[in-house]
Motif scaffolding. Structure first.
Motif, mmCIF file in Angstrom:
data_model
loop_
_atom_site.group_PDB
_atom_site.id
_atom_site.type_symbol
_atom_site.label_atom_id
_atom_site.label_comp_id
_atom_site.label_asym_id
_atom_site.label_seq_id
_atom_site.Cartn_x
_atom_site.Cartn_y
_atom_site.Cartn_z
ATOM 1 N N ARG A 135 -5.880 -37.649 -5.503
ATOM 2 C CA ARG A 135 -5.972 -39.109 -5.599
ATOM 3 C C ARG A 135 -7.333 -39.613 -5.119
ATOM 4 O O ARG A 135 -7.920 -40.510 -5.698
ATOM 5 C CB ARG A 135 -4.852 -39.766 -4.797
ATOM 6 C CG ARG A 135 -4.786 -41.274 -5.007
ATOM 7 C CD ARG A 135 -3.546 -41.906 -4.417
ATOM 8 N NE ARG A 135 -2.387 -41.622 -5.257
ATOM 9 C CZ ARG A 135 -1.325 -40.918 -4.862
ATOM 10 N NH1 ARG A 135 -1.250 -40.437 -3.652
ATOM 11 N NH2 ARG A 135 -0.333 -40.697 -5.684
ATOM 12 N N ASP A 136 -7.860 -39.002 -4.029
ATOM 13 C CA ASP A 136 -9.132 -39.440 -3.456
ATOM 14 C C ASP A 136 -10.351 -38.939 -4.228
ATOM 15 O O ASP A 136 -11.459 -39.413 -3.993
ATOM 16 C CB ASP A 136 -9.246 -38.987 -1.999
ATOM 17 C CG ASP A 136 -8.237 -39.697 -1.100
ATOM 18 O OD1 ASP A 136 -7.652 -40.704 -1.539
ATOM 19 O OD2 ASP A 136 -8.039 -39.233 0.040
ATOM 20 N N ALA A 195 1.521 -32.766 0.254
ATOM 21 C CA ALA A 195 0.974 -34.095 0.529
ATOM 22 C C ALA A 195 -0.549 -34.069 0.589
ATOM 23 O O ALA A 195 -1.219 -34.983 0.083
ATOM 24 C CB ALA A 195 1.541 -34.639 1.841
ATOM 25 N N LYS A 196 -1.119 -33.005 1.180
ATOM 26 C CA LYS A 196 -2.572 -32.908 1.284
ATOM 27 C C LYS A 196 -3.220 -32.744 -0.095
ATOM 28 O O LYS A 196 -4.260 -33.334 -0.374
ATOM 29 C CB LYS A 196 -2.970 -31.738 2.182
ATOM 30 C CG LYS A 196 -2.655 -31.958 3.641
ATOM 31 C CD LYS A 196 -3.111 -30.772 4.471
ATOM 32 C CE LYS A 196 -2.808 -30.994 5.940
ATOM 33 N NZ LYS A 196 -3.284 -29.882 6.771
ATOM 34 N N GLU A 228 -1.920 -33.706 -2.981
ATOM 35 C CA GLU A 228 -1.754 -34.979 -3.694
ATOM 36 C C GLU A 228 -2.816 -35.989 -3.241
ATOM 37 O O GLU A 228 -3.444 -36.657 -4.064
ATOM 38 C CB GLU A 228 -0.350 -35.530 -3.443
ATOM 39 C CG GLU A 228 -0.013 -36.741 -4.268
ATOM 40 C CD GLU A 228 1.410 -37.221 -4.050
ATOM 41 O OE1 GLU A 228 1.758 -38.240 -4.661
ATOM 42 O OE2 GLU A 228 2.165 -36.595 -3.282
ATOM 43 N N LYS A 229 -3.050 -36.071 -1.953
ATOM 44 C CA LYS A 229 -4.056 -36.999 -1.416
ATOM 45 C C LYS A 229 -5.454 -36.618 -1.892
ATOM 46 O O LYS A 229 -6.251 -37.477 -2.267
ATOM 47 C CB LYS A 229 -4.007 -37.000 0.115
ATOM 48 C CG LYS A 229 -4.982 -37.973 0.757
ATOM 49 C CD LYS A 229 -4.873 -37.925 2.268
ATOM 50 C CE LYS A 229 -5.754 -38.899 2.994
ATOM 51 N NZ LYS A 229 -7.057 -39.139 2.463
#
Length: 185
Positions: free
Chosen positions: A83-84, A76-77, A79-80
């Motif tokens: 994305r960011d 999740a980290k 992926e974030k």
């Protein structure tokens, strides 16, 4: 003396050319390239580290990058973080693997990227000229200290100019190839 100056100048120019080509490889075209994610930083237990230090980054196909985290909680980290980032990518996780599809480039975005690439090339040319100036100043210092003759000074400056022309041509060739790559649909 002249050969030492020439050799160190050529090494500096070669390193600058390699750095320029490395920078060009990070400008993304429509195709996937694992180097695109090199500058994406992920929060790993309180410290920011590059993605490739917490996951395997591979190419799944010509237009998709696959990121497989080494630890399940990092998915999740990562992926974030992707994305960011300012890359405009939209990752999607599928279990332990994060798929990062490369979007098609619009005509407007292609032209922006060409401007970026041209400014990178101009920066590389300026670097080459600065290296040439430093070498010529070394020759002037050697001449002033009477370690070389005026003929040696002139010959050395001519050789440095030939090196500069050679590496500037290499920069122009790499620029032309990247522009053609960006314009290819």
């Amino acid at each position: 003396m002249i050969n030492d100056v020439k050799k160190s100048t050529e090494q500096k120019m070669q390193k600058s050319l390699e750095a320029f080509k490395n920078d060009l490889s990070k400008v993304r075209t429509g195709r996937a390239h694992t180097g695109i994610l090199d500058h994406v930083m992920v929060d790993y237990y309180g410290s920011d580290v590059p993605v490739n230090q917490v996951a395997n980054v591979t190419l799944l196909d010509a237009r998709t990058i696959g990121v497989q985290a080494w630890e399940k909680p990092m998915v999740a980290k990562i992926e974030k973080a992707i994305r960011d980032s300012d890359l405009g990518l939209n990752p999607a996780s599928m279990g332990e693997i994060i798929r990062v599809p490369m979007p098609m480039l619009t005509e407007e975005r292609r032209k922006e990227l060409i401007k970026v690439v041209r400014s990178e090339a101009e920066g590389a040319r300026v670097t080459m000229r600065n290296i040439r100036r430093d070498a010529n100043n070394e020759f002037k210092t050697l001449l002033k200290d009477k370690l070389i003759t005026e003929d040696d000074d002139r010959r050395g400056q001519d050789e440095i100019q030939k090196l500069t022309d050679k590496y500037t041509a290499e920069i122009d060739k790499a620029l032309a190839a990247k522009e053609a790559d960006l314009l290819a649909v």
